[in-house]
Motif scaffolding. Structure first.
Motif, PDB file in Angstrom:
ATOM      1  N   MET A 132      36.095 -24.940  39.690  1.00 57.60           N
ATOM      2  CA  MET A 132      36.638 -26.037  38.892  1.00 57.60           C
ATOM      3  C   MET A 132      35.702 -27.248  38.971  1.00 57.60           C
ATOM      4  N   LYS A 133      35.523 -27.872  37.844  1.00 59.33           N
ATOM      5  CA  LYS A 133      34.637 -29.036  37.833  1.00 59.33           C
ATOM      6  C   LYS A 133      35.426 -30.274  38.260  1.00 59.33           C
ATOM      7  N   LYS A 134      34.957 -30.876  39.318  1.00 58.78           N
ATOM      8  CA  LYS A 134      35.664 -32.073  39.797  1.00 58.78           C
ATOM      9  C   LYS A 134      35.015 -33.313  39.200  1.00 58.78           C
ATOM     10  N   LYS A 135      35.854 -34.198  38.739  1.00 59.26           N
ATOM     11  CA  LYS A 135      35.296 -35.421  38.164  1.00 59.26           C
ATOM     12  C   LYS A 135      34.921 -36.398  39.273  1.00 59.26           C
ATOM     13  N   LEU A 136      33.670 -36.798  39.251  1.00 60.13           N
ATOM     14  CA  LEU A 136      33.228 -37.730  40.293  1.00 60.13           C
ATOM     15  C   LEU A 136      33.599 -39.145  39.894  1.00 60.13           C
ATOM     16  N   ASN A 137      33.943 -39.955  40.866  1.00 56.94           N
ATOM     17  CA  ASN A 137      34.239 -41.334  40.496  1.00 56.94           C
ATOM     18  C   ASN A 137      32.942 -42.126  40.319  1.00 56.94           C
ATOM     19  N   VAL A 138      33.103 -43.316  39.739  1.00 56.85           N
ATOM     20  CA  VAL A 138      31.943 -44.094  39.322  1.00 56.85           C
ATOM     21  C   VAL A 138      30.997 -44.353  40.494  1.00 56.85           C
ATOM     22  N   GLN A 139      31.577 -44.731  41.623  1.00 59.97           N
ATOM     23  CA  GLN A 139      30.743 -45.071  42.788  1.00 59.97           C
ATOM     24  C   GLN A 139      29.940 -43.873  43.253  1.00 59.97           C
ATOM     25  N   THR A 140      30.590 -42.703  43.292  1.00 59.51           N
ATOM     26  CA  THR A 140      29.894 -41.510  43.752  1.00 59.51           C
ATOM     27  C   THR A 140      28.743 -41.188  42.806  1.00 59.51           C
ATOM     28  N   ARG A 141      28.999 -41.321  41.503  1.00 53.96           N
ATOM     29  CA  ARG A 141      27.943 -41.044  40.533  1.00 53.96           C
ATOM     30  C   ARG A 141      26.770 -41.999  40.744  1.00 53.96           C
ATOM     31  N   LYS A 142      27.099 -43.272  40.927  1.00 54.37           N
ATOM     32  CA  LYS A 142      26.049 -44.266  41.162  1.00 54.37           C
ATOM     33  C   LYS A 142      25.205 -43.894  42.360  1.00 54.37           C
ATOM     34  N   SER A 143      25.880 -43.450  43.438  1.00 47.77           N
ATOM     35  CA  SER A 143      25.135 -43.145  44.647  1.00 47.77           C
ATOM     36  C   SER A 143      24.229 -41.942  44.422  1.00 47.77           C
ATOM     37  N   PHE A 144      24.700 -40.948  43.660  1.00 48.02           N
ATOM     38  CA  PHE A 144      23.843 -39.776  43.432  1.00 48.02           C
ATOM     39  C   PHE A 144      22.623 -40.139  42.595  1.00 48.02           C
ATOM     40  N   VAL A 145      22.808 -41.045  41.626  1.00 50.00           N
ATOM     41  CA  VAL A 145      21.662 -41.486  40.834  1.00 50.00           C
ATOM     42  C   VAL A 145      20.624 -42.135  41.750  1.00 50.00           C
ATOM     43  N   THR A 146      21.096 -42.976  42.675  1.00 47.81           N
ATOM     44  CA  THR A 146      20.174 -43.642  43.590  1.00 47.81           C
ATOM     45  C   THR A 146      19.440 -42.636  44.462  1.00 47.81           C
ATOM     46  N   TYR A 147      20.196 -41.670  45.024  1.00 53.71           N
ATOM     47  CA  TYR A 147      19.540 -40.657  45.864  1.00 53.71           C
ATOM     48  C   TYR A 147      18.468 -39.931  45.055  1.00 53.71           C
ATOM     49  N   ALA A 148      18.825 -39.543  43.809  1.00 53.78           N
ATOM     50  CA  ALA A 148      17.887 -38.790  42.980  1.00 53.78           C
ATOM     51  C   ALA A 148      16.640 -39.609  42.703  1.00 53.78           C
ATOM     52  N   LEU A 149      16.833 -40.879  42.363  1.00 55.30           N
ATOM     53  CA  LEU A 149      15.694 -41.759  42.098  1.00 55.30           C
ATOM     54  C   LEU A 149      14.770 -41.822  43.299  1.00 55.30           C
ATOM     55  N   LEU A 150      15.379 -41.995  44.479  1.00 56.91           N
ATOM     56  CA  LEU A 150      14.584 -42.124  45.691  1.00 56.91           C
ATOM     57  C   LEU A 150      13.791 -40.842  45.945  1.00 56.91           C
ATOM     58  N   ILE A 151      14.449 -39.696  45.756  1.00 58.41           N
ATOM     59  CA  ILE A 151      13.761 -38.425  46.002  1.00 58.41           C
ATOM     60  C   ILE A 151      12.581 -38.274  45.047  1.00 58.41           C
ATOM     61  N   VAL A 152      12.789 -38.609  43.763  1.00 63.50           N
ATOM     62  CA  VAL A 152      11.708 -38.503  42.774  1.00 63.50           C
ATOM     63  C   VAL A 152      10.528 -39.380  43.195  1.00 63.50           C
ATOM     64  N   VAL A 153      10.828 -40.634  43.570  1.00 62.16           N
ATOM     65  CA  VAL A 153       9.757 -41.553  43.963  1.00 62.16           C
ATOM     66  C   VAL A 153       9.023 -41.018  45.181  1.00 62.16           C
ATOM     67  N   VAL A 154       9.772 -40.524  46.168  1.00 63.48           N
ATOM     68  CA  VAL A 154       9.136 -40.033  47.388  1.00 63.48           C
ATOM     69  C   VAL A 154       8.237 -38.839  47.090  1.00 63.48           C
ATOM     70  N   ILE A 155       8.720 -37.920  46.237  1.00 66.35           N
ATOM     71  CA  ILE A 155       7.888 -36.763  45.887  1.00 66.35           C
ATOM     72  C   ILE A 155       6.608 -37.234  45.195  1.00 66.35           C
ATOM     73  N   ALA A 156       6.739 -38.176  44.278  1.00 64.98           N
ATOM     74  CA  ALA A 156       5.571 -38.706  43.578  1.00 64.98           C
ATOM     75  C   ALA A 156       4.578 -39.295  44.573  1.00 64.98           C
ATOM     76  N   VAL A 157       5.093 -40.099  45.528  1.00 62.10           N
ATOM     77  CA  VAL A 157       4.206 -40.728  46.514  1.00 62.10           C
ATOM     78  C   VAL A 157       3.535 -39.666  47.374  1.00 62.10           C
ATOM     79  N   GLU A 158       4.307 -38.648  47.760  1.00 58.63           N
ATOM     80  CA  GLU A 158       3.741 -37.582  48.595  1.00 58.63           C
ATOM     81  C   GLU A 158       2.606 -36.865  47.867  1.00 58.63           C
TER      82      GLU A 158
END
Lengths: 236, 361
Positions: free
Chosen positions: B1-27
């Motif tokens: 079942m697809k669980k709907k994430l709340n706004v805060q959780t979505r925001k946090s995942f976007v931040t994590y993803a951004l950070l991972i992308v930047v770190v991979i680029a730097v690496e």
């Protein structure tokens, strides 16, 4: 024995004596009104009962236990909920978060969810707006939210500070209807109001405060016909 | 079942993803050698400042109180951990064991001081709190600058006067040398560890904000009397937030001290506290992601502006003002949001890289 007993309560703001020894009692299941003009000490009385202010002397006894020096957050647990004056809601949180915070002192998750539904039943408009940021609600809705929030702590006594302040006449009637239904659910209500006529109409007993003292008390139905009350507070 | 994430959780995942992308680029850039040595030297400080900004955001954005003692807590973390590392660097040679211990020690010492200072200080609010925390930060810095600690076979020697006053035996070693600070700290901070800690800091912050405790803290910010009247113990939750902020600042201090061979207390002056506050305000008060972006941009900017030498601070100031307008002025913000929406409409599959607009709150 009365549920809540206030004896010779004195409260000072610095050198100013806000309460000069007031005594009254609230019995289980009653609606009690405290009426009086601005600066009479109504809000001070409520704040002292719920622990937001500390008394200089006198005592507040709940179910035989002295709570005069108990901090505010513990008093909520003991069964007194406070609906503060001027719709003090949590502006930047959602309506649902506001309601849930009302149950902060409780740990029973399932019962809390049930009580949220009960609050929605009492205030259908809050359910429509549950994901909205509370600061964007209208004045009346904010007042309802503050009342709903207070009910979430499963209080035995609700103290309400000027619930009708700044609301349109229709909303005022609505708020008073809700107070009646809260009372019908078995919750005791201690009400502070400037709208003396409406307050006396729904109360069992009332106390009239004047500059920090109780000057008159009795059955609400008697007070509403009292000449001096009529003159001073009912504008007749 | 697809669980709907709340706004805060979505925001946090976007931040994590951004950070991972930047770190991979730097690496990738690091491994292919496409990164300047100046930028390499900035990688750990950027993480340090980002951690500081995110942690201060908890006090300023979530608790709603202005604290200017951030540098002081960082100082405690830096010194406590540097003393520890210097004393055990011969017995524990493995940095993978030594450094985590140092981080814990630095963080816990800072948190203890945070709570100790918080008990009297958090009775104050607003400007008064800002002034008192500023003073505490300065006191901490000055105490460390006047401290001489050494050890020999007889044990620990502490003095507030001079090195000679310690009366160290011939085999004695200096640990803190007054205003000269600590030298010889092992360089255990690496970009990878710093990013890992930044990541943990983000997870802690987002979870804190979304927790019962976080909501209690926000309710204190929104309305103190109402919070008290629903049964929230204000002192307790203020202290928890202040302690957590101090803990994270201490951890940032550990990373900082283990990035350089020597460490002086004078680095932790009020300018640093103000700088971190600037990151938080420009990133958007209460926005975790904004704090990280602002810290990164504003740490790199002065270094890149070195080429225009004389006009460097002028450009820095202009950037601050522009950023301020972009994040706080509703008209400008709406303009960016609208153009962002248009871009989205034009390029549906490709994500536009515009990072100027912070989440609208």
């Amino acid at each position: 024995m009365a549920m809540l007993e206030i004896k010779d309560l004195c409260v000072n703001y610095g050198v100013i004596k806000a309460l000069k020894g007031i005594s009254f009692e609230v019995n289980e299941g009653e609606v009690i009104a405290l009426i009086g003009a601005n600066g009479a000490g109504k809000t001070t009385t409520l704040h002292t009962i719920t622990g937001l202010l500390s008394a200089k002397s006198g005592s507040i006894v709940l179910d035989g236990k002295d709570i005069t020096r108990t901090p505010a957050h513990k008093i909520v647990k003991m069964g007194i909920a406070h609906v503060p004056e001027g719709r003090r809601i949590f502006q930047n949180l959602t309506v649902l978060d506001n309601i849930r915070l009302g149950a902060f002192t409780r740990k029973d998750k399932d019962a809390i969810a049930e009580d949220v539904e009960k609050v929605y039943k009492l205030f259908p408009r809050l359910e429509e707006r549950k994901t909205q940021i509370a600061g964007t609600l209208s004045g009346g809705e904010q007042q309802m939210l503050a009342m709903g929030r207070a009910l979430m702590s499963k209080p035995r006594i609700v103290v309400m500070d000027e619930p009708s302040m700044g609301l349109s006449p229709i909303l005022v009637s609505e708020i008073f209807d809700i107070i009646e239904s809260i009372r019908k659910q078995g919750t005791t209500v201690l009400l502070v109001e400037q709208n003396a006529k409406k307050a006396l109409a729904i109360s069992d007993r009332a106390y009239v405060l004047e500059t920090g003292k109780i000057v008159l008390s009795g059955k609400a139905s008697d007070l509403i016909n009292d000449e001096s009350v009529k003159k001073a507070y009912l504008g007749e | 079942m697809k669980k709907k994430l709340n706004v805060q959780t979505r925001k946090s995942f976007v931040t994590y993803a951004l950070l991972i992308v930047v770190v991979i680029a730097v690496e990738i850039l690091l491994n292919t050698g496409n990164i300047s040595s100046m930028m390499q030297g900035l990688l750990v400080p950027i993480c340090v400042y980002a951690i500081l900004a995110v942690s201060l955001n908890l006090t300023v954005g979530i608790l709603g109180e202005l604290s200017l003692g951030q540098a002081g807590f960082m100082c405690i973390g830096a010194y406590a951990s540097a003393i520890f590392s210097n004393m055990v660097k011969d017995s524990i040679t493995q940095p993978m064991i030594r450094f985590p211990l140092a981080i814990l020690i630095g963080g816990i010492c800072a948190a203890l001081f945070g709570i100790l200072i918080g008990i009297p200080v958090l009775r104050l609010r607003g400007d008064y709190l800002a002034i008192v925390t500023l003073a505490f930060g300065e006191i901490i810095k000055n105490v460390f600058a006047a401290l001489y600690i050494g050890y020999d076979s007889a044990g620990l020697h502490i003095s507030l006067k001079s090195q000679g006053d310690l009366n160290l035996a011939a085999d004695g070693k200096m640990v803190i040398n007054g205003a000269l600070g600590i030298s010889g700290t092992p360089n255990d901070s690496t970009f990878e560890i710093a990013v890992a800690i930044l990541f943990i800091t983000l997870i802690i912050s987002y979870n804190f904000i979304n927790s019962r405790t976080g909501r209690a803290v926000m309710s204190i910010r929104d309305n103190r009397i109402a919070a008290e009247s629903v049964g929230i113990n204000i002192t307790k939750y203020k202290l928890i937030t202040f302690g957590l902020t101090a803990f994270l600042a201490g951890v940032a201090g550990v990373l900082y001290s283990h990035n350089f061979y020597s460490l002086q207390a004078s680095k932790f002056d009020y300018n640093l506290s103000i700088l971190v506050l600037v990151f938080v305000v420009l990133g958007g008060i209460g926005s975790v992601r904004g704090s990280v972006i602002a810290a990164a941009v504003l740490t790199m900017l002065p270094e890149y502006l070195r080429s225009i030498n004389k006009y460097r601070m002028l450009f820095y100031a202009i950037t601050l003002i522009v950023m301020m307008i972009c994040t706080s002025n509703a008209t400008v913000r709406n303009f960016f949001i609208r153009s962002f929406e248009k871009l989205k409409g034009l390029v549906i599959k490709k994500k536009p890289a515009g990072g100027t607009v912070k989440e609208g709150e």
